[in-house]
Design a protein around this motif. Structure first.
Motif, PDB file in Angstrom:
ATOM      1  N   PHE A  73      -0.619   6.846  -6.215  1.00  0.00           N
ATOM      2  CA  PHE A  73      -1.882   6.115  -6.304  1.00  0.00           C
ATOM      3  C   PHE A  73      -2.681   6.262  -5.019  1.00  0.00           C
ATOM      4  O   PHE A  73      -2.116   6.432  -3.944  1.00  0.00           O
ATOM      5  N   GLU A  74      -3.993   6.186  -5.159  1.00  0.00           N
ATOM      6  CA  GLU A  74      -4.856   6.141  -3.990  1.00  0.00           C
ATOM      7  C   GLU A  74      -5.733   4.903  -4.074  1.00  0.00           C
ATOM      8  O   GLU A  74      -6.119   4.459  -5.162  1.00  0.00           O
ATOM      9  N   HIS A  75      -5.999   4.334  -2.912  1.00  0.00           N
ATOM     10  CA  HIS A  75      -6.872   3.160  -2.833  1.00  0.00           C
ATOM     11  C   HIS A  75      -8.303   3.659  -2.988  1.00  0.00           C
ATOM     12  O   HIS A  75      -8.785   4.432  -2.177  1.00  0.00           O
ATOM     13  N   ILE A  76      -8.986   3.212  -4.063  1.00  0.00           N
ATOM     14  CA  ILE A  76     -10.333   3.727  -4.333  1.00  0.00           C
ATOM     15  C   ILE A  76     -11.425   2.696  -4.108  1.00  0.00           C
ATOM     16  O   ILE A  76     -12.606   3.016  -4.233  1.00  0.00           O
ATOM     17  N   PHE A  98      -6.504   0.583  -7.085  1.00  0.00           N
ATOM     18  CA  PHE A  98      -5.760   1.827  -6.902  1.00  0.00           C
ATOM     19  C   PHE A  98      -5.858   2.638  -8.192  1.00  0.00           C
ATOM     20  O   PHE A  98      -5.884   2.085  -9.284  1.00  0.00           O
ATOM     21  N   TYR A  99      -5.882   3.957  -8.029  1.00  0.00           N
ATOM     22  CA  TYR A  99      -5.987   4.827  -9.201  1.00  0.00           C
ATOM     23  C   TYR A  99      -5.052   6.014  -9.034  1.00  0.00           C
ATOM     24  O   TYR A  99      -4.866   6.544  -7.945  1.00  0.00           O
ATOM     25  N   LYS A 100      -4.483   6.424 -10.171  1.00  0.00           N
ATOM     26  CA  LYS A 100      -3.667   7.641 -10.221  1.00  0.00           C
ATOM     27  C   LYS A 100      -4.178   8.471 -11.383  1.00  0.00           C
ATOM     28  O   LYS A 100      -4.172   8.019 -12.519  1.00  0.00           O
ATOM     29  N   ASP A 126       0.837  -1.210   0.000  1.00  0.00           N
ATOM     30  CA  ASP A 126       0.000   0.000   0.000  1.00  0.00           C
ATOM     31  C   ASP A 126       0.869   1.255   0.000  1.00  0.00           C
ATOM     32  O   ASP A 126       0.644   2.172  -0.791  1.00  0.00           O
ATOM     33  N   ASP A 127       1.834   1.307   0.899  1.00  0.00           N
ATOM     34  CA  ASP A 127       2.699   2.481   1.024  1.00  0.00           C
ATOM     35  C   ASP A 127       3.481   2.737  -0.264  1.00  0.00           C
ATOM     36  O   ASP A 127       3.653   3.892  -0.668  1.00  0.00           O
ATOM     37  N   LYS A 135       1.076   4.183  -2.841  1.00  0.00           N
ATOM     38  CA  LYS A 135       0.733   5.556  -2.473  1.00  0.00           C
ATOM     39  C   LYS A 135       1.907   6.510  -2.705  1.00  0.00           C
ATOM     40  O   LYS A 135       1.712   7.648  -3.124  1.00  0.00           O
ATOM     41  N   SER A 136       3.137   6.038  -2.484  1.00  0.00           N
ATOM     42  CA  SER A 136       4.312   6.880  -2.723  1.00  0.00           C
ATOM     43  C   SER A 136       4.493   7.186  -4.212  1.00  0.00           C
ATOM     44  O   SER A 136       5.154   8.152  -4.568  1.00  0.00           O
TER      45      SER A 136
END
Length: 104
Positions: free
Chosen positions: A88-91, A101-103, A80-81, A84-85
């Motif tokens: 991306f965000e968990h949607i 995850f989406y960016k 996850d980290d 996110k780094s």
């Protein structure tokens, strides 16, 4: 772990990171969706595509979170980290073990 009690053979294969493969195959650079279901090696795969993921936008990753990730030496939080780094965000989730995850 999911092969216990089953007949199978093993093979050694040459591996290449996604970033290096993409350098050799630039015609495939326009990727908008990635599904990772690789029996615990998801963290290593994401590490191997960091260059691509850093510069990409409008991309979705569906990533399977199975117990094998822990046997490969990485935690769910580390995966996850890492995502996110990279922006991306968990949607959401498809199931208990598939995260989206989406960016943008």
């Amino acid at each position: 772990l999911n092969m216990i009690g089953k007949d199978f053979t093993t093979e050694k294969i040459k591996c290449i990171s996604f970033d290096n493969w993409l350098k050799e195959n630039p015609q495939y650079d326009a990727i908008g969706f990635i599904k990772l279901d690789i029996q615990g090696a998801e963290y290593k795969a994401v590490k191997g595509m960091q260059e691509f993921l850093k510069r990409s936008s409008d991309i979705t990753i569906v990533c399977e979170y199975e117990q094998q990730l822990l046997t490969m030496g990485y935690s769910f939080k580390e995966l996850d980290d890492l995502l996110k780094s990279l922006g991306f965000e968990h949607i959401g989730n498809i199931s208990r073990s598939d995260k989206i995850f989406y960016k943008g």
